[in-house]
Design an enzyme around this catalytic site. Structure first.
Site, PDB file in Angstrom:
ATOM      1  N   SER A   1      18.845  29.038  -0.322  1.00 41.91           N
ATOM      2  CA  SER A   1      17.534  28.878   0.313  1.00 41.91           C
ATOM      3  C   SER A   1      17.672  28.632   1.803  1.00 41.91           C
ATOM      4  O   SER A   1      18.619  27.974   2.251  1.00 41.91           O
ATOM      5  CB  SER A   1      16.794  27.698  -0.307  1.00 41.91           C
ATOM      6  OG  SER A   1      16.477  27.959  -1.636  1.00 41.91           O
TER       7      SER A   1
ATOM      8  N   LYS B   1      12.200  18.211  -9.019  1.00 39.92           N
ATOM      9  CA  LYS B   1      11.152  18.354  -8.008  1.00 39.92           C
ATOM     10  C   LYS B   1      10.228  19.516  -8.387  1.00 39.92           C
ATOM     11  O   LYS B   1       9.001  19.418  -8.266  1.00 39.92           O
ATOM     12  CB  LYS B   1      11.789  18.599  -6.642  1.00 39.92           C
ATOM     13  CG  LYS B   1      10.799  18.429  -5.508  1.00 39.92           C
ATOM     14  CD  LYS B   1      11.485  18.575  -4.156  1.00 39.92           C
ATOM     15  CE  LYS B   1      10.458  18.504  -3.051  1.00 39.92           C
ATOM     16  NZ  LYS B   1      11.051  18.745  -1.726  1.00 39.92           N
ATOM     17  N   ASP B   2      10.794  20.617  -8.856  1.00 38.29           N
ATOM     18  CA  ASP B   2       9.974  21.768  -9.246  1.00 38.29           C
ATOM     19  C   ASP B   2       9.091  21.432 -10.447  1.00 38.29           C
ATOM     20  O   ASP B   2       7.939  21.850 -10.517  1.00 38.29           O
ATOM     21  CB  ASP B   2      10.867  22.975  -9.589  1.00 38.29           C
ATOM     22  CG  ASP B   2      11.293  23.729  -8.332  1.00 38.29           C
ATOM     23  OD1 ASP B   2      10.756  23.422  -7.252  1.00 38.29           O
ATOM     24  OD2 ASP B   2      12.150  24.628  -8.436  1.00 38.29           O
TER      25      ASP B   2
ATOM     26  N   GLU C   1     -11.743  41.847  -5.968  1.00 41.36           N
ATOM     27  CA  GLU C   1     -11.410  40.455  -6.211  1.00 41.36           C
ATOM     28  C   GLU C   1     -10.991  39.800  -4.889  1.00 41.36           C
ATOM     29  O   GLU C   1     -10.543  40.475  -3.968  1.00 41.36           O
ATOM     30  CB  GLU C   1     -10.252  40.384  -7.211  1.00 41.36           C
ATOM     31  CG  GLU C   1     -10.656  40.817  -8.604  1.00 41.36           C
ATOM     32  CD  GLU C   1     -11.316  39.689  -9.368  1.00 41.36           C
ATOM     33  OE1 GLU C   1     -12.532  39.503  -9.221  1.00 41.36           O
ATOM     34  OE2 GLU C   1     -10.619  39.000 -10.113  1.00 41.36           O
TER      35      GLU C   1
ATOM     36  N   HIS D   1      20.252  33.844  -4.278  1.00 40.64           N
ATOM     37  CA  HIS D   1      21.431  33.039  -4.605  1.00 40.64           C
ATOM     38  C   HIS D   1      22.674  33.468  -3.840  1.00 40.64           C
ATOM     39  O   HIS D   1      23.671  32.760  -3.835  1.00 40.64           O
ATOM     40  CB  HIS D   1      21.660  33.032  -6.118  1.00 40.64           C
ATOM     41  CG  HIS D   1      20.733  32.085  -6.817  1.00 40.64           C
ATOM     42  ND1 HIS D   1      21.116  31.266  -7.845  1.00 40.64           N
ATOM     43  CD2 HIS D   1      19.429  31.794  -6.607  1.00 40.64           C
ATOM     44  CE1 HIS D   1      20.093  30.530  -8.242  1.00 40.64           C
ATOM     45  NE2 HIS D   1      19.050  30.850  -7.522  1.00 40.64           N
TER      46      HIS D   1
HETATM   47  C1  HEM Z   1       1.610  40.510 -12.940  1.00 40.02           C
HETATM   48  C2  HEM Z   1       1.020  40.056 -13.982  1.00 40.02           C
HETATM   49  C3  HEM Z   1      -0.435  40.378 -14.330  1.00 40.02           C
HETATM   50  C4  HEM Z   1      -1.556  40.348 -13.523  1.00 40.02           C
HETATM   51  C5  HEM Z   1      -1.622  39.981 -12.046  1.00 40.02           C
HETATM   52  C6  HEM Z   1      -2.685  40.712 -14.365  1.00 40.02           C
HETATM   53  C7  HEM Z   1      -4.006  40.792 -13.934  1.00 40.02           C
HETATM   54  C8  HEM Z   1      -5.094  41.076 -14.741  1.00 40.02           C
HETATM   55  C9  HEM Z   1      -6.472  41.011 -14.340  1.00 40.02           C
HETATM   56  C10 HEM Z   1      -6.973  40.661 -12.935  1.00 40.02           C
HETATM   57  C11 HEM Z   1      -7.244  41.321 -15.424  1.00 40.02           C
HETATM   58  C12 HEM Z   1      -8.768  41.337 -15.500  1.00 40.02           C
HETATM   59  C13 HEM Z   1      -9.236  40.014 -16.046  1.00 40.02           C
HETATM   60  C14 HEM Z   1     -10.720  39.986 -16.199  1.00 40.02           C
HETATM   61  O1  HEM Z   1     -11.422  39.937 -15.196  1.00 40.02           O
HETATM   62  O2  HEM Z   1     -11.160  40.038 -17.342  1.00 40.02           O
HETATM   63  C15 HEM Z   1      -6.355  41.618 -16.516  1.00 40.02           C
HETATM   64  C16 HEM Z   1      -6.768  42.004 -17.786  1.00 40.02           C
HETATM   65  C17 HEM Z   1      -5.923  42.312 -18.838  1.00 40.02           C
HETATM   66  N1  HEM Z   1      -4.531  42.216 -18.823  1.00 40.02           N
HETATM   67 FE1  HEM Z   1      -3.408  41.589 -17.276  1.00 40.02          FE
HETATM   68  N2  HEM Z   1      -2.228  40.961 -15.640  1.00 40.02           N
HETATM   69  C18 HEM Z   1      -0.866  40.775 -15.668  1.00 40.02           C
HETATM   70  C19 HEM Z   1      -0.032  40.941 -16.767  1.00 40.02           C
HETATM   71  C20 HEM Z   1      -0.424  41.476 -17.998  1.00 40.02           C
HETATM   72  C21 HEM Z   1       0.468  41.813 -19.080  1.00 40.02           C
HETATM   73  C22 HEM Z   1       1.975  41.673 -19.032  1.00 40.02           C
HETATM   74  C23 HEM Z   1      -0.303  42.317 -20.108  1.00 40.02           C
HETATM   75  C24 HEM Z   1       0.085  42.842 -21.469  1.00 40.02           C
HETATM   76  C25 HEM Z   1       1.208  42.661 -22.010  1.00 40.02           C
HETATM   77  C26 HEM Z   1      -1.684  42.256 -19.682  1.00 40.02           C
HETATM   78  C27 HEM Z   1      -2.758  42.645 -20.470  1.00 40.02           C
HETATM   79  C28 HEM Z   1      -4.082  42.605 -20.070  1.00 40.02           C
HETATM   80  C29 HEM Z   1      -5.205  42.971 -20.909  1.00 40.02           C
HETATM   81  C30 HEM Z   1      -5.140  43.455 -22.373  1.00 40.02           C
HETATM   82  C31 HEM Z   1      -6.366  42.788 -20.133  1.00 40.02           C
HETATM   83  C32 HEM Z   1      -7.832  43.065 -20.563  1.00 40.02           C
HETATM   84  C33 HEM Z   1      -8.486  41.845 -21.109  1.00 40.02           C
HETATM   85  C34 HEM Z   1      -9.274  41.123 -20.056  1.00 40.02           C
HETATM   86  O3  HEM Z   1      -9.875  41.746 -19.188  1.00 40.02           O
HETATM   87  O4  HEM Z   1      -9.304  39.884 -20.113  1.00 40.02           O
HETATM   88  N3  HEM Z   1      -1.713  41.751 -18.389  1.00 40.02           N
HETATM   89  N4  HEM Z   1      -5.042  41.451 -16.077  1.00 40.02           N
END
Ligand code: HEM
Lengths: 267, 417
Positions: free
Chosen positions: B215, B239-240, B283, B211
């Site tokens: 942009s 638009k967004d 991945e 900002h």
């Molecule tokens: C930048 C944001 C985030 C990314 C890129 C991300 C990415 C991921 C990925 C790739 C998995 C594995 C999914 C699977 O194959 O099962 C995962 C699992 C998990 N994430 Fe995140 N996550 C993010 C934010 C969060 C936040 C903020 C929390 C909690 C407040 C969270 C909690 C969990 C939990 C509890 C799991 C395990 C359950 C599962 O595998 O489905 N994640 N996350």
């Protein structure tokens, strides 16, 4: 018009990119083992496609196969008897599920702290055939029969692969040296599988009178396993249809609104 | 000037000027009037981050970070928790879509020279976000404690053993033990919960930097006056929102109908330290870096090259010597840009295959080309290339386009002004 051209291209691009990237990311299990496997059998399923649902009769027959045959060796630890009940399950009534569960004995501790065996309840997970992995290994020539709950999601090719395994037992071709206790299978990586052929024609007597051919049995048990790997599949697809319809309408409305907002601007 | 006639709003705003702030950053914030749809991906990335945090918090309420229970607890979420399958599939596929959107956003920046002065820090904050995203996603993927979770974590943490002398100590320290185990899972969970909020904060800085100068745009020339811009609201809010809605359709198709398309089947098998899977692949969004890592026969150099492939992005504003921002006016760079895109896809494919035969060759050529692009081609082309003449202003270019051929947008890569 610019937006009309860019947007479809963009959406298509995202989908194609995702698909292209996903494909090589899962090398076929057979290739990984450095062995040629024939293409998987091309069978059709009631649960295919965005509106496909599980054929309840096939599910019940598949469950019968699992109970009478596979459950001698394979656990399904993630599934409860409760899951079988109702329209999202196999269509059994609560009473039927209670009776199904009660046929199995499960280890527990009574109120005096003594180990006991009691009939399973609907809230219990499927009772496993072996108390632990070592027992399973010992009973099966050193190979552990894997848990079948997630089997369909845990293999490349999913339902078609498992169908292939169940129908792919053959006599070993000449010149192929089989290790002791191993069986020749067309679709298993390396072709030598520790599981003896579990299904033949007439392996079970179907409760609903369906003719129990090998193909029928394999088809039914795979239908059951596919349901078991994701019991929420039908709910997911139904929800998806509603969400996508809503989004389509919303996208149309927003496109109109966006054009109106921009109509007074040279851009 | 009052932001509203509403007395309550005025009362609050007098003490806490949130309304003035919003008014300034949305209603008055001038935005070039010629942005094309590639400019939608920044806001889409923000929406994806929000989706990840919301679904993540719900997952965290049911997830158990212990090697004995993690897999089961995720399965319980899928099978027994109301709409648990939805939260899990949104989160799992959300990570992939977050990366798709972010990569498009980054390549947009590379094409239109959005990293050039005065937006260097804006760009560098973006690279910080990318790094944090990669760490977050890597640690998240470990949480369900499937086979690929465990073995991926083992392979990637083991990379640090390549550092001479202290390597093994670093690895033990990362693991919190002598193998990937319960302490590893616990710290990854703690960090996986923490890092998205760090990302959120960096996104705040990213927007602050945005900002400051506003942009960039497809022409890559500065706004000269009010005739070149429109207020962000309602023009770009609408638009967004339209773009978001269209994007969500694609996202929903995958989540509801192909939820496991982008995942690895191996991760539905509980982690087993005694059994190595036939193939250990990260991945998809990490595959190009994995390819660079494996392209170099020496482990330490491979690790360095992998890190360098991201860090080189930090200095892109100074590697690009061109006086002109947008590739639209850069007849040579335009083609080199597309070669880089092809190179990134090729490296992605290499990362998915065992390093054998032709894949070794493609991996090495792709890696060399990647660094050649940034370290050699970018500076050289900037010096030698003769850019096309720039239009005097955005408004005039827009008017000209109205009379003649298309200009901005996807068509911009083809037509001359
Ligand atoms: C930048 C944001 C985030 C990314 C890129 C991300 C990415 C991921 C990925 C790739 C998995 C594995 C999914 C699977 O194959 O099962 C995962 C699992 C998990 N994430 Fe995140 N996550 C993010 C934010 C969060 C936040 C903020 C929390 C909690 C407040 C969270 C909690 C969990 C939990 C509890 C799991 C395990 C359950 C599962 O595998 O489905 N994640 N996350």
């Amino acid at each position: 018009m610019r937006p009309r051209r860019v947007l479809p291209a963009l959406l298509a691009g995202a989908v194609i990119a995702a698909a292209v990237l996903a494909q090589p990311a899962r090398p076929a299990t057979a290739q990984a083992a450095g062995e040629e496997a024939p293409p998987l059998p091309d069978v059709s399923w009631s649960f295919e496609g965005p509106f496909g649902t599980f054929d309840r009769a096939a599910l019940q027959r598949g469950f019968q196969i699992y109970t009478e045959i596979c459950s001698a060796c394979h656990s399904m630890n993630l599934v409860t008897y409760d899951d079988l009940a109702g329209p999202s399950g196999l269509g059994y009534t609560e009473a039927e599920v209670k009776a199904i569960a009660a046929q199995k004995q499960i280890a527990d501790i009574d109120k005096n702290g003594q180990p006991i065996q009691r009939p399973a309840r609907p809230s219990d997970h499927f009772v496993a055939p072996f108390p632990n992995e070592s027992a399973a290994r010992t009973a099966n020539n050193g190979a552990v029969p894997p848990d079948l709950s997630d089997m369909i999601k845990a293999r490349d090719g999913g339902a078609r692969y498992v169908y292939g395994i169940l129908t792919g037992f053959r006599d070993a071709p000449k010149g192929v040296e089989m290790r002791s206790g191993m069986n020749y299978n067309l679709y298993f990586p390396g072709h030598q599988i520790a599981m003896p052929q579990p299904l033949q024609d007439n392996s079970v007597q179907y409760a609903d009178g369906t003719k129990a051919t090998l193909d029928q049995e394999a088809h039914d048990v795979v239908t059951f396993l596919t349901w078991a790997a994701d019991p929420t599949t039908e709910e997911r697809k139904r929800t998806g249809a509603k969400v996508i319809l809503f989004l389509l309408a919303m996208t149309g409305v927003l496109y109109g609104a966006k054009r109106r907002v921009w109509s007074d601007i040279e851009h | 000037m009052a932001v509203s006639q509403n007395k309550l709003v005025q009362w609050i705003d007098h003490r806490l000027p949130v309304f003035t702030f919003l008014d300034h950053e949305l209603n008055q914030y001038p935005t070039p009037k010629n942005l094309n749809y590639w400019w939608n991906f920044g806001s889409l990335a923000g929406v994806m981050l929000t989706i990840m945090i919301v679904t993540g918090v719900f997952l965290a309420m049911q997830y158990t970070p212990s090697v004995d229970d993690a897999f089961q607890s995720v399965e319980r979420i899928m099978r027994e928790v109301n709409y648990g399958w939805l939260m899990r599939y949104l989160h799992m596929n959300g990570a992939s879509f977050f990366f798709i959107v972010t990569y498009i956003h980054i390549f947009r920046g590379l094409y239109y020279g959005s990293y050039k002065a005065p937006r260097e820090l804006l760009w560098m904050l973006g690279v910080v976000i990318l790094l944090l995203m990669m760490m977050t996603a890597f640690m998240g993927y470990v949480l369900p404690w499937g086979q690929m979770s465990f073995w991926g974590a083992t392979v990637i943490t083991n990379l640090f053993s390549a550092f001479p002398g202290i390597g093994n100590d670093i690895v033990t320290w990362l693991w919190g033990g002598f193998a990937v185990g319960n302490p590893t899972l616990n710290r990854f969970y703690a960090l996986h919960y923490l890092l998205p909020f760090v990302i959120f904060a960096v996104v705040g800085l990213h927007l602050m930097a945005l900002h400051q100068h506003g942009s960039n745009n497809p022409l890559g020339i500065d706004r000269k006056g009010p005739q070149d811009s429109v207020p962000f609201h309602p023009y770009y809010t609408y638009k967004d929102m339209f773009g978001l809605s269209a994007f969500l359709i694609v996202f929903a198709i995958v989540v509801f109908y192909f939820p496991n398309l982008l995942g690895n089947p191996e991760n539905y098998i509980p982690a087993n330290p005694m059994q190595t899977p036939p193939e250990i692949v990260p991945e998809w969004y990490l595959l190009p870096y994995y390819a660079i890592l494996r392209a170099i026969p020496n482990k330490l150099l491979g690790v360095c090259a992998m890190f360098a492939s991201i860090f080189v992005l930090f200095i892109v504003p100074w590697l690009d010597t061109s006086k002109v921002r947008s590739a639209y006016f850069r007849p040579i760079y335009k083609w080199v840009f597309w070669l880089l895109v092809i190179d990134a896809f090729a490296l992605g494919a290499v990362g998915a295959h065992r390093p054998e035969g032709i894949w070794i060759v493609i991996g090495r050529v792709g890696t060399i080309y990647y660094f050649l692009h940034f370290l050699v081609l970018m500076p050289l082309i900037g010096w030698f290339e003769r850019p096309l003449p720039l239009p005097p202003s955005i408004a005039e270019a827009v008017l000209k386009k109205r009379g003649g051929g298309a200009l901005a947008g996807a068509a911009a890569t083809r037509t001359k002004p």
